[in-house]
Scaffold this motif. Structure first.
Motif, PDB file in Angstrom:
ATOM      1  N   ILE A  11      40.379  30.132  48.312  1.00  0.00           N
ATOM      2  CA  ILE A  11      39.430  30.458  49.380  1.00  0.00           C
ATOM      3  C   ILE A  11      38.502  29.273  49.642  1.00  0.00           C
ATOM      4  N   ALA A  12      38.015  28.639  48.587  1.00  0.00           N
ATOM      5  CA  ALA A  12      37.133  27.478  48.749  1.00  0.00           C
ATOM      6  C   ALA A  12      37.849  26.330  49.464  1.00  0.00           C
ATOM      7  N   GLN A  36      44.733  37.672  40.675  1.00  0.00           N
ATOM      8  CA  GLN A  36      44.435  36.354  40.121  1.00  0.00           C
ATOM      9  C   GLN A  36      43.053  35.930  40.618  1.00  0.00           C
ATOM     10  N   PRO A  37      41.976  36.369  39.981  1.00  0.00           N
ATOM     11  CA  PRO A  37      40.635  36.136  40.524  1.00  0.00           C
ATOM     12  C   PRO A  37      40.249  34.660  40.647  1.00  0.00           C
ATOM     13  N   LEU A  38      40.414  33.883  39.605  1.00  0.00           N
ATOM     14  CA  LEU A  38      40.006  32.485  39.647  1.00  0.00           C
ATOM     15  C   LEU A  38      40.833  31.702  40.660  1.00  0.00           C
ATOM     16  N   TRP A  39      42.125  31.945  40.656  1.00  0.00           N
ATOM     17  CA  TRP A  39      43.021  31.266  41.587  1.00  0.00           C
ATOM     18  C   TRP A  39      42.664  31.611  43.036  1.00  0.00           C
ATOM     19  N   ASN A  69      43.777  35.818  50.293  1.00  0.00           N
ATOM     20  CA  ASN A  69      43.384  35.534  48.916  1.00  0.00           C
ATOM     21  C   ASN A  69      42.199  36.379  48.471  1.00  0.00           C
ATOM     22  N   PHE A  70      41.340  36.766  49.403  1.00  0.00           N
ATOM     23  CA  PHE A  70      40.273  37.694  49.045  1.00  0.00           C
ATOM     24  C   PHE A  70      40.865  39.018  48.572  1.00  0.00           C
ATOM     25  N   MET A  71      41.893  39.476  49.261  1.00  0.00           N
ATOM     26  CA  MET A  71      42.534  40.727  48.856  1.00  0.00           C
ATOM     27  C   MET A  71      43.398  40.542  47.607  1.00  0.00           C
ATOM     28  N   PHE A  72      43.701  39.291  47.256  1.00  0.00           N
ATOM     29  CA  PHE A  72      44.489  38.978  46.062  1.00  0.00           C
ATOM     30  C   PHE A  72      43.594  38.836  44.822  1.00  0.00           C
ATOM     31  N   LEU A  73      42.275  38.983  44.995  1.00  0.00           N
ATOM     32  CA  LEU A  73      41.329  38.817  43.884  1.00  0.00           C
ATOM     33  C   LEU A  73      41.654  39.638  42.627  1.00  0.00           C
ATOM     34  N   PRO A  74      42.070  40.907  42.729  1.00  0.00           N
ATOM     35  CA  PRO A  74      42.321  41.649  41.490  1.00  0.00           C
ATOM     36  C   PRO A  74      43.542  41.148  40.717  1.00  0.00           C
TER      37      PRO A  74
END
Length: 142
Positions: free
Chosen positions: A121-122, A113-116, A106-111
Protein backbone atom coordinates in the motif's frame (compact mmCIF):
# COMPACT_ATOMS: atom_id res chain seq x y z
CA UNK A 1 6.83 12.03 -28.46
CA UNK A 2 10.33 11.20 -27.33
CA UNK A 3 13.18 13.63 -26.72
CA UNK A 4 15.04 12.35 -29.75
CA UNK A 5 12.10 13.30 -31.99
CA UNK A 6 12.29 16.87 -30.67
CA UNK A 7 15.99 16.98 -31.43
CA UNK A 8 16.98 18.18 -27.94
CA UNK A 9 18.04 16.42 -24.80
CA UNK A 10 17.00 18.11 -21.55
CA UNK A 11 19.66 19.21 -19.09
CA UNK A 12 19.72 17.54 -15.67
CA UNK A 13 17.49 19.31 -13.17
CA UNK A 14 15.07 20.69 -15.75
CA UNK A 15 11.35 20.07 -15.51
CA UNK A 16 11.41 17.53 -18.36
CA UNK A 17 14.27 15.56 -16.79
CA UNK A 18 12.46 15.40 -13.41
CA UNK A 19 9.23 14.39 -15.14
CA UNK A 20 10.96 11.63 -17.04
CA UNK A 21 12.40 10.38 -13.77
CA UNK A 22 8.95 10.26 -12.21
CA UNK A 23 7.60 8.35 -15.21
CA UNK A 24 10.45 5.85 -15.12
CA UNK A 25 10.14 5.44 -11.34
CA UNK A 26 6.40 4.80 -11.59
CA UNK A 27 6.82 2.36 -14.49
CA UNK A 28 9.56 0.35 -12.77
CA UNK A 29 7.73 0.21 -9.44
CA UNK A 30 4.46 -0.75 -11.14
CA UNK A 31 6.15 -3.69 -12.82
CA UNK A 32 7.65 -4.69 -9.47
CA UNK A 33 4.27 -4.37 -7.70
CA UNK A 34 2.65 -6.44 -10.44
CA UNK A 35 5.26 -9.16 -10.00
CA UNK A 36 4.59 -9.14 -6.25
CA UNK A 37 0.88 -9.55 -6.95
CA UNK A 38 1.67 -12.48 -9.23
CA UNK A 39 3.83 -14.15 -6.57
CA UNK A 40 1.17 -13.68 -3.88
CA UNK A 41 -1.48 -14.92 -6.30
CA UNK A 42 0.42 -18.06 -7.19
CA UNK A 43 1.12 -18.73 -3.50
CA UNK A 44 -2.57 -18.41 -2.67
CA UNK A 45 -3.78 -20.53 -5.60
CA UNK A 46 -1.15 -23.26 -5.36
CA UNK A 47 -0.71 -23.38 -1.59
CA UNK A 48 -3.60 -21.65 0.17
CA UNK A 49 -2.64 -23.15 3.52
CA UNK A 50 0.35 -20.78 3.55
CA UNK A 51 -1.95 -17.90 4.47
CA UNK A 52 -3.38 -17.82 7.99
CA UNK A 53 -6.66 -15.92 8.21
CA UNK A 54 -7.93 -14.04 11.24
CA UNK A 55 -11.54 -14.93 11.93
CA UNK A 56 -12.40 -11.51 13.35
CA UNK A 57 -11.95 -9.57 10.11
CA UNK A 58 -15.01 -8.06 8.47
CA UNK A 59 -14.17 -9.53 5.06
CA UNK A 60 -13.59 -13.27 4.86
CA UNK A 61 -13.05 -14.67 1.38
CA UNK A 62 -11.54 -17.94 0.26
CA UNK A 63 -7.76 -17.68 -0.17
CA UNK A 64 -7.92 -19.15 -3.68
CA UNK A 65 -10.31 -16.36 -4.73
CA UNK A 66 -7.82 -13.79 -3.43
CA UNK A 67 -5.11 -15.60 -5.32
CA UNK A 68 -6.92 -15.33 -8.64
CA UNK A 69 -7.66 -11.68 -7.93
CA UNK A 70 -3.98 -11.02 -7.28
CA UNK A 71 -3.02 -12.85 -10.47
CA UNK A 72 -5.36 -10.78 -12.62
CA UNK A 73 -4.38 -7.53 -10.88
CA UNK A 74 -0.70 -8.40 -11.24
CA UNK A 75 -1.01 -8.88 -15.00
CA UNK A 76 -2.87 -5.57 -15.36
CA UNK A 77 -0.34 -3.66 -13.23
CA UNK A 78 2.63 -5.11 -15.15
CA UNK A 79 1.00 -4.27 -18.50
CA UNK A 80 0.28 -0.70 -17.42
CA UNK A 81 3.83 -0.28 -16.13
CA UNK A 82 5.14 -1.49 -19.48
CA UNK A 83 2.86 1.02 -21.23
CA UNK A 84 4.40 3.77 -19.08
CA UNK A 85 7.85 2.67 -20.24
CA UNK A 86 6.55 2.91 -23.81
CA UNK A 87 5.29 6.47 -23.06
CA UNK A 88 1.64 5.72 -23.79
CA UNK A 89 -0.44 8.77 -22.74
CA UNK A 90 -3.37 6.68 -21.47
CA UNK A 91 -1.09 4.88 -19.01
CA UNK A 92 -0.85 7.85 -16.62
CA UNK A 93 -4.51 8.09 -15.63
CA UNK A 94 -5.16 4.36 -15.91
CA UNK A 95 -2.01 3.77 -13.85
CA UNK A 96 -3.38 5.93 -11.04
CA UNK A 97 -6.69 4.05 -11.13
CA UNK A 98 -5.09 0.60 -11.30
CA UNK A 99 -2.56 1.29 -8.55
CA UNK A 100 -5.42 2.68 -6.46
CA UNK A 101 -7.21 -0.63 -6.96
CA UNK A 102 -3.99 -2.38 -5.97
CA UNK A 103 -3.91 -0.41 -2.72
CA UNK A 104 -7.57 -1.23 -2.07
CA UNK A 105 -7.00 -4.91 -2.81
CA UNK A 106 -4.06 -4.99 -0.43
CA UNK A 107 -6.12 -3.27 2.24
CA UNK A 108 -8.59 -6.13 1.99
CA UNK A 109 -5.64 -8.57 2.01
CA UNK A 110 -4.55 -7.29 5.47
CA UNK A 111 -5.82 -10.32 7.45
CA UNK A 112 -3.84 -12.70 5.23
CA UNK A 113 -0.46 -10.90 5.15
CA UNK A 114 -0.60 -7.70 7.25
CA UNK A 115 3.00 -6.47 6.96
CA UNK A 116 3.22 -7.30 3.27
CA UNK A 117 -0.09 -5.59 2.50
CA UNK A 118 0.91 -2.40 4.34
CA UNK A 119 4.24 -2.32 2.50
CA UNK A 120 2.58 -2.65 -0.91
CA UNK A 121 0.00 0.00 0.00
CA UNK A 122 2.83 2.42 0.85
CA UNK A 123 4.56 1.71 -2.47
CA UNK A 124 1.22 2.12 -4.29
CA UNK A 125 0.82 5.56 -2.71
CA UNK A 126 4.32 6.54 -3.90
CA UNK A 127 3.44 5.47 -7.46
CA UNK A 128 0.17 7.43 -7.40
CA UNK A 129 2.12 10.49 -6.23
CA UNK A 130 4.72 10.10 -9.00
CA UNK A 131 2.07 9.68 -11.70
CA UNK A 132 0.03 12.62 -10.40
CA UNK A 133 3.11 14.87 -10.33
CA UNK A 134 4.01 13.86 -13.88
CA UNK A 135 0.45 14.51 -15.04
CA UNK A 136 0.58 17.94 -13.43
CA UNK A 137 3.84 18.71 -15.24
CA UNK A 138 2.35 17.55 -18.53
CA UNK A 139 -0.75 19.72 -18.05
CA UNK A 140 1.38 22.78 -17.27
CA UNK A 141 3.54 21.99 -20.27
CA UNK A 142 7.10 20.77 -20.68
Amino acid sequence: MTREQHGTVPQPGTRVARGEGLRLFAAAIMIMIGMFHLIAGFAAVLRGSYFVVSENYFLVIDVAVWGWGHLVLGIIVVATGAALFAERPWAYVSGIVIVGLSALGNFMFLPYQPLWAVLIIAVDVAVVWALAMRLRELSVGD
